[in-house]
Write an enzyme that holds these catalytic residues in place. Structure first.
Site, mmCIF file in Angstrom:
data_model
loop_
_atom_site.group_PDB
_atom_site.id
_atom_site.type_symbol
_atom_site.label_atom_id
_atom_site.label_comp_id
_atom_site.label_asym_id
_atom_site.label_seq_id
_atom_site.Cartn_x
_atom_site.Cartn_y
_atom_site.Cartn_z
ATOM 1 N N CYS A 65 0.852 -1.186 0.000
ATOM 2 C CA CYS A 65 0.000 0.000 0.000
ATOM 3 C C CYS A 65 0.892 1.242 0.000
ATOM 4 O O CYS A 65 1.846 1.330 0.772
ATOM 5 C CB CYS A 65 -0.954 0.087 1.184
ATOM 6 S SG CYS A 65 -2.208 -1.178 1.187
ATOM 7 N N ARG A 110 4.451 -0.510 -4.557
ATOM 8 C CA ARG A 110 4.088 -0.923 -3.205
ATOM 9 C C ARG A 110 2.780 -1.708 -3.167
ATOM 10 O O ARG A 110 2.450 -2.332 -2.146
ATOM 11 C CB ARG A 110 3.955 0.299 -2.299
ATOM 12 C CG ARG A 110 5.247 1.057 -2.109
ATOM 13 C CD ARG A 110 5.011 2.271 -1.256
ATOM 14 N NE ARG A 110 4.671 1.902 0.099
ATOM 15 C CZ ARG A 110 5.558 1.727 1.076
ATOM 16 N NH1 ARG A 110 6.834 1.899 0.841
ATOM 17 N NH2 ARG A 110 5.166 1.390 2.271
ATOM 18 N N TRP A 158 -2.534 -2.895 -1.735
ATOM 19 C CA TRP A 158 -2.178 -4.307 -1.728
ATOM 20 C C TRP A 158 -3.121 -4.935 -0.708
ATOM 21 O O TRP A 158 -3.020 -4.650 0.480
ATOM 22 C CB TRP A 158 -0.718 -4.486 -1.320
ATOM 23 C CG TRP A 158 -0.222 -5.887 -1.428
ATOM 24 C CD1 TRP A 158 0.361 -6.469 -2.518
ATOM 25 C CD2 TRP A 158 -0.223 -6.883 -0.403
ATOM 26 N NE1 TRP A 158 0.691 -7.766 -2.238
ATOM 27 C CE2 TRP A 158 0.350 -8.048 -0.952
ATOM 28 C CE3 TRP A 158 -0.674 -6.919 0.913
ATOM 29 C CZ2 TRP A 158 0.491 -9.230 -0.228
ATOM 30 C CZ3 TRP A 158 -0.534 -8.096 1.644
ATOM 31 C CH2 TRP A 158 0.052 -9.233 1.069
ATOM 32 N N ASN A 211 -2.381 2.574 5.258
ATOM 33 C CA ASN A 211 -1.445 1.495 4.951
ATOM 34 C C ASN A 211 -1.185 0.769 6.266
ATOM 35 O O ASN A 211 -0.690 1.380 7.210
ATOM 36 C CB ASN A 211 -0.149 2.111 4.387
ATOM 37 C CG ASN A 211 0.987 1.111 4.303
ATOM 38 O OD1 ASN A 211 0.758 -0.097 4.244
ATOM 39 N ND2 ASN A 211 2.211 1.607 4.297
ATOM 40 N N GLY A 212 -1.552 -0.516 6.332
ATOM 41 C CA GLY A 212 -1.341 -1.265 7.575
ATOM 42 C C GLY A 212 -2.529 -2.168 7.859
ATOM 43 O O GLY A 212 -3.337 -2.446 6.964
ATOM 44 N N GLU A 258 17.772 -18.159 -4.322
ATOM 45 C CA GLU A 258 17.439 -16.844 -4.875
ATOM 46 C C GLU A 258 17.122 -16.938 -6.377
ATOM 47 O O GLU A 258 16.212 -16.275 -6.867
ATOM 48 C CB GLU A 258 18.598 -15.868 -4.605
ATOM 49 C CG GLU A 258 18.447 -14.479 -5.177
ATOM 50 C CD GLU A 258 17.225 -13.697 -4.687
ATOM 51 O OE1 GLU A 258 16.562 -14.134 -3.729
ATOM 52 O OE2 GLU A 258 16.917 -12.673 -5.303
ATOM 53 N N LYS A 289 13.562 -15.812 -7.942
ATOM 54 C CA LYS A 289 13.429 -14.828 -9.036
ATOM 55 C C LYS A 289 12.538 -15.402 -10.133
ATOM 56 O O LYS A 289 11.668 -14.732 -10.662
ATOM 57 C CB LYS A 289 14.784 -14.473 -9.655
ATOM 58 C CG LYS A 289 15.669 -13.483 -8.965
ATOM 59 C CD LYS A 289 15.133 -12.116 -8.739
ATOM 60 C CE LYS A 289 14.269 -12.020 -7.526
ATOM 61 N NZ LYS A 289 14.664 -11.729 -6.265
ATOM 62 N N GLU A 307 8.870 -15.555 -8.919
ATOM 63 C CA GLU A 307 8.234 -14.237 -8.761
ATOM 64 C C GLU A 307 7.892 -13.614 -10.113
ATOM 65 O O GLU A 307 6.815 -13.071 -10.297
ATOM 66 C CB GLU A 307 9.202 -13.266 -8.051
ATOM 67 C CG GLU A 307 9.388 -13.524 -6.586
ATOM 68 C CD GLU A 307 10.390 -12.550 -5.956
ATOM 69 O OE1 GLU A 307 10.107 -12.058 -4.874
ATOM 70 O OE2 GLU A 307 11.465 -12.293 -6.535
ATOM 71 N N HIS A 327 16.491 -36.324 -1.797
ATOM 72 C CA HIS A 327 15.471 -36.617 -0.796
ATOM 73 C C HIS A 327 14.133 -35.987 -1.162
ATOM 74 O O HIS A 327 13.414 -35.512 -0.294
ATOM 75 C CB HIS A 327 15.946 -36.118 0.581
ATOM 76 C CG HIS A 327 17.256 -36.706 0.969
ATOM 77 N ND1 HIS A 327 17.376 -38.003 1.429
ATOM 78 C CD2 HIS A 327 18.511 -36.209 0.905
ATOM 79 C CE1 HIS A 327 18.655 -38.254 1.657
ATOM 80 N NE2 HIS A 327 19.365 -37.187 1.333
ATOM 81 N N LYS A 361 6.443 -4.667 -2.842
ATOM 82 C CA LYS A 361 7.866 -4.422 -2.643
ATOM 83 C C LYS A 361 8.207 -4.283 -1.176
ATOM 84 O O LYS A 361 9.217 -4.774 -0.702
ATOM 85 C CB LYS A 361 8.221 -3.129 -3.381
ATOM 86 C CG LYS A 361 9.673 -2.732 -3.298
ATOM 87 C CD LYS A 361 10.472 -3.547 -4.249
ATOM 88 C CE LYS A 361 11.950 -3.352 -4.117
ATOM 89 N NZ LYS A 361 12.675 -4.539 -4.565
#
Ligand code: G6P
Length: 612
Positions: A2, A27, A74, A100-101, A485, A489, A492, A508, A607
């Site tokens: 947000c 955001r 968001w 926002n929150g 990572e 990437k 996402e 495994h 973000k």
């Protein structure tokens, strides 16, 4: 997570609010809205989807207001929809709010308000908050400011809110706890936003509002108070941010721009910190607490997302070079699992934004228990940066692409510097070993550039794999976090289900996925694990997985298993991960583009995660 903006001043509010929302779209981007005060009424417009959809609605309207607020959402409470988009009116329509929150006790307050006859149009906690404030105002016959203070003392959770009121046509009321709030000071004008990016174009003088503070903002006056109604002197900070750093420039996407900035951002992280001549690393934050670092028996790293992967890398290199046990925790787990922390322990939060709610709260708990908080942070002046005792700024510049790229290599670089400094203090390795790393660090930016110059090869690789539904990333030792990572990437940015695993551990479980359709990326630069890793490559080869190898130059071995080999320059083994992640970032980028996806704003992601 947000974004909020507000404007009060001498010009029309709409252009700033619109531009500000575009700057903050990273955001949150499931819906957006704006509210303006016009002649005894508040006009709200909102729309589900990207800011461009709201813009289309707004451009057909006439704008006269010099006071307005805007929000990019968001979703937390309630699905993304016009109905749940901010701003919200209070029942009387005299107030409008953006938030926002999360208000944790909203359900019980909502019930009480419903019993009193309040109506709700959305499923959000925010609409409850504005009506709660209105109800306090009506029942107690108090000012809006006082009812705001009373309400904020009764709610639980996190918030950054902006409120406008028909009865106060010259004021924006703002308050924060846990979610960021910056106010820019212009000429008879105030610019308000979740971060400095919408503001920097207009002024470099800003005030970072702290938790439990209320700001009463007029065009020519700003009063800061705490919840106890005491006035606080605002601290003005000069922004160290250029407008060019938040523009795409010649690029179509921030993601590619930020990947290609890495030779410069890694250089900026190293700048002034390497002293080859005296075999030293200059980090004033560590020097200030040298005794504590010398004596410490344990380090705990906490972080989320990509920053957590950097944390795992930190564990591997700190334990190797400094011989101190390092624990790495997800901040969200750490804050609730009653961790053992003693006075003198060192807690290293790693965060790009410096605003991640879980990381922030975890730090507060460890700080109370007497830990030294040493942050590795990108955004200067952020909430986390401000509560650390000391730390290292990564100097990666503003990162706007939601999938982190240059901030990650900045974090790895900062961790190397920290590790070398600690090894010097602890005398845990020889000066010669330190000089070897410094030697390689100096050429790292040029080596990153060399990888970027070969990006066409990764584009061709992307063409061969972009239709795959699943992928596997395998690495060992220092490159185990690279596998995590790299997979993150890909997941996402392209929505391909990708898993990162320690290469030997794949026996495994993940090996069950392997067939001729599964691309398997091996991160295989020259290090102590290489021979073992080749056994794992053979295991995947035997099961006909589509092998891709990231290898060091001159490693012809790789070609025995696949033609899909990407070569990275030779480096010190602890620095390989700073190089090996670059082709994986580019591979994800190209797959995302081939799938015609918005690589800068992947679905459902935000973000800066300012809610837990
Ligand atoms: C979000 C972002 C990630 C980031 C993570 C932690 O999930 O999309 O890119 O790694 O938050 O954020 P931080 O700002 O604390 O590093």
């Amino acid at each position: 997570m947000c974004g909020i903006v507000g404007y009060i001043g001498t010009d029309l509010a709409f252009p700033f609010v619109l531009k500000g929302l575009k700057r903050l779209e990273y955001r949150g981007y499931d819906s957006s809205g704006m509210a303006f005060l016009n002649k005894n009424q508040i006009d709200i417009t909102k729309s589900v989807g990207k800011i461009s959809q709201l813009e289309d609605l707004m451009l057909s309207k006439t704008h006269t207001s010099k006071i307005g607020i805007g929000h990019t959402r968001w979703a937390t409470h309630g699905e993304p929809s016009d109905r749940n988009a901010h701003p919200f009116y209070s029942n009387s329509k005299k107030l409008a709010i953006i938030h926002n929150g999360i208000i944790e006790n909203y359900a019980i307050i909502k019930k009480e308000l419903q019993n009193k006859g309040f109506q709700f149009e959305s499923d959000t906690d925010t609409e409850v908050l504005i009506n709660f404030i209105e109800n306090i105002q009506q029942e107690n016959q108090v000012s809006l400011e006082k009812s705001l203070r009373i309400a904020l003392q009764k709610i639980r959770g996190a918030y950054c809110i902006l409120i406008i009121s028909v009865d106060h046509p010259d004021t924006i009321f703002a308050a924060r706890k846990g979610s960021p709030l910056v106010i820019g000071i212009g000429n008879n004008t105030h610019y308000i936003a979740s971060d400095a990016s919408p503001i920097v174009e207009f002024t470099k003088e800003v005030i970072y509002v702290n938790d439990y503070q209320i700001a009463i903002i007029k065009s020519d006056e700003l009063i800061l108070k705490n919840l106890g109604n005491e006035t606080i002197t605002p601290q003005i900070t000069k922004l160290d941010l250029e407008i060019t750093s938040i523009d795409k420039g010649i690029y179509d996407d921030f993601m590619l721009k930020e990947i290609e900035e890495q030779p410069f951002t890694v250089f900026d992280c190293l700048r002034g910190r390497l002293d080859f001549k005296n075999c030293n690393i200059k980090l004033s934050g560590v020097e200030e607490f040298e005794q504590q670092f010398k004596q410490t028996q344990k380090i705990t790293i906490i972080a989320c997302g990509t920053s957590w992967h950097a944390g795992i890398y930190g564990k591997y290199i700190i334990e190797t070079f400094c011989r101190i046990p390092v624990e790495v925790d997800y901040a969200s787990e750490y804050r609730y699992r009653n961790p053992i922390i003693k006075k003198g322990d060192i807690l290293i939060p790693i965060s790009q934004s410096g605003e991640t709610a879980d990381t922030l709260t975890a730090i507060e708990a460890a700080k109370k228990d007497g830990a030294l908080i040493f942050g590795i942070i990108n955004v200067a002046g952020s909430s986390i940066a401000r509560i650390c005792h000391a730390g290292i700024y990564t100097h990666s510049g503003v990162e706007i692409g939601v999938a982190s790229t240059k901030a990650y290599t900045g974090q790895l670089t900062a961790l190397v510097l920290f590790t070398l400094k600690l090894a010097l203090i602890k005398e845990s390795i020889s000066k010669q070993q330190i000089l070897e790393v410094i030697d390689h660090l100096q050429i790292l930016p040029t080596q990153i550039q060399k990888i970027i110059d070969q990006k066409d090869q990764l584009k061709s690789m992307a063409e061969k794999i972009y239709a795959a539904p699943n992928m596997l990333y395998l690495g060992r030792g220092f490159n185990f976090p690279t596998a995590l990572e790299g997979a993150l990437k890909m997941k996402e940015v392209t929505y391909i289900h990708a898993e990162g695993y320690p290469a030997a551990e794949m026996k495994h479980g993940p090996i069950a996925l392997v067939n001729e359709n599964l691309p398997v990326v091996f991160i295989a630069p020259k290090d102590n694990y290489l021979e073992k890793l080749y056994s794992n490559i053979q295991e995947i080869n035997a099961r006909k997985g589509k092998i891709i190898i990231i290898a060091n130059e001159q490693d012809t071995n790789a070609l025995q298993y696949t033609n899909e080999v990407f070569y990275i320059p030779n480096s010190h083994e602890i620095l390989n991960p700073i190089l090996s992640i670059i082709p994986l970032q580019l591979l994800s980028y190209f797959v995302g583009k081939l799938k015609h996806l918005d690589v800068d704003k992947p679905r459902n992601l935000a973000k800066s995660v300012t809610v837990e």
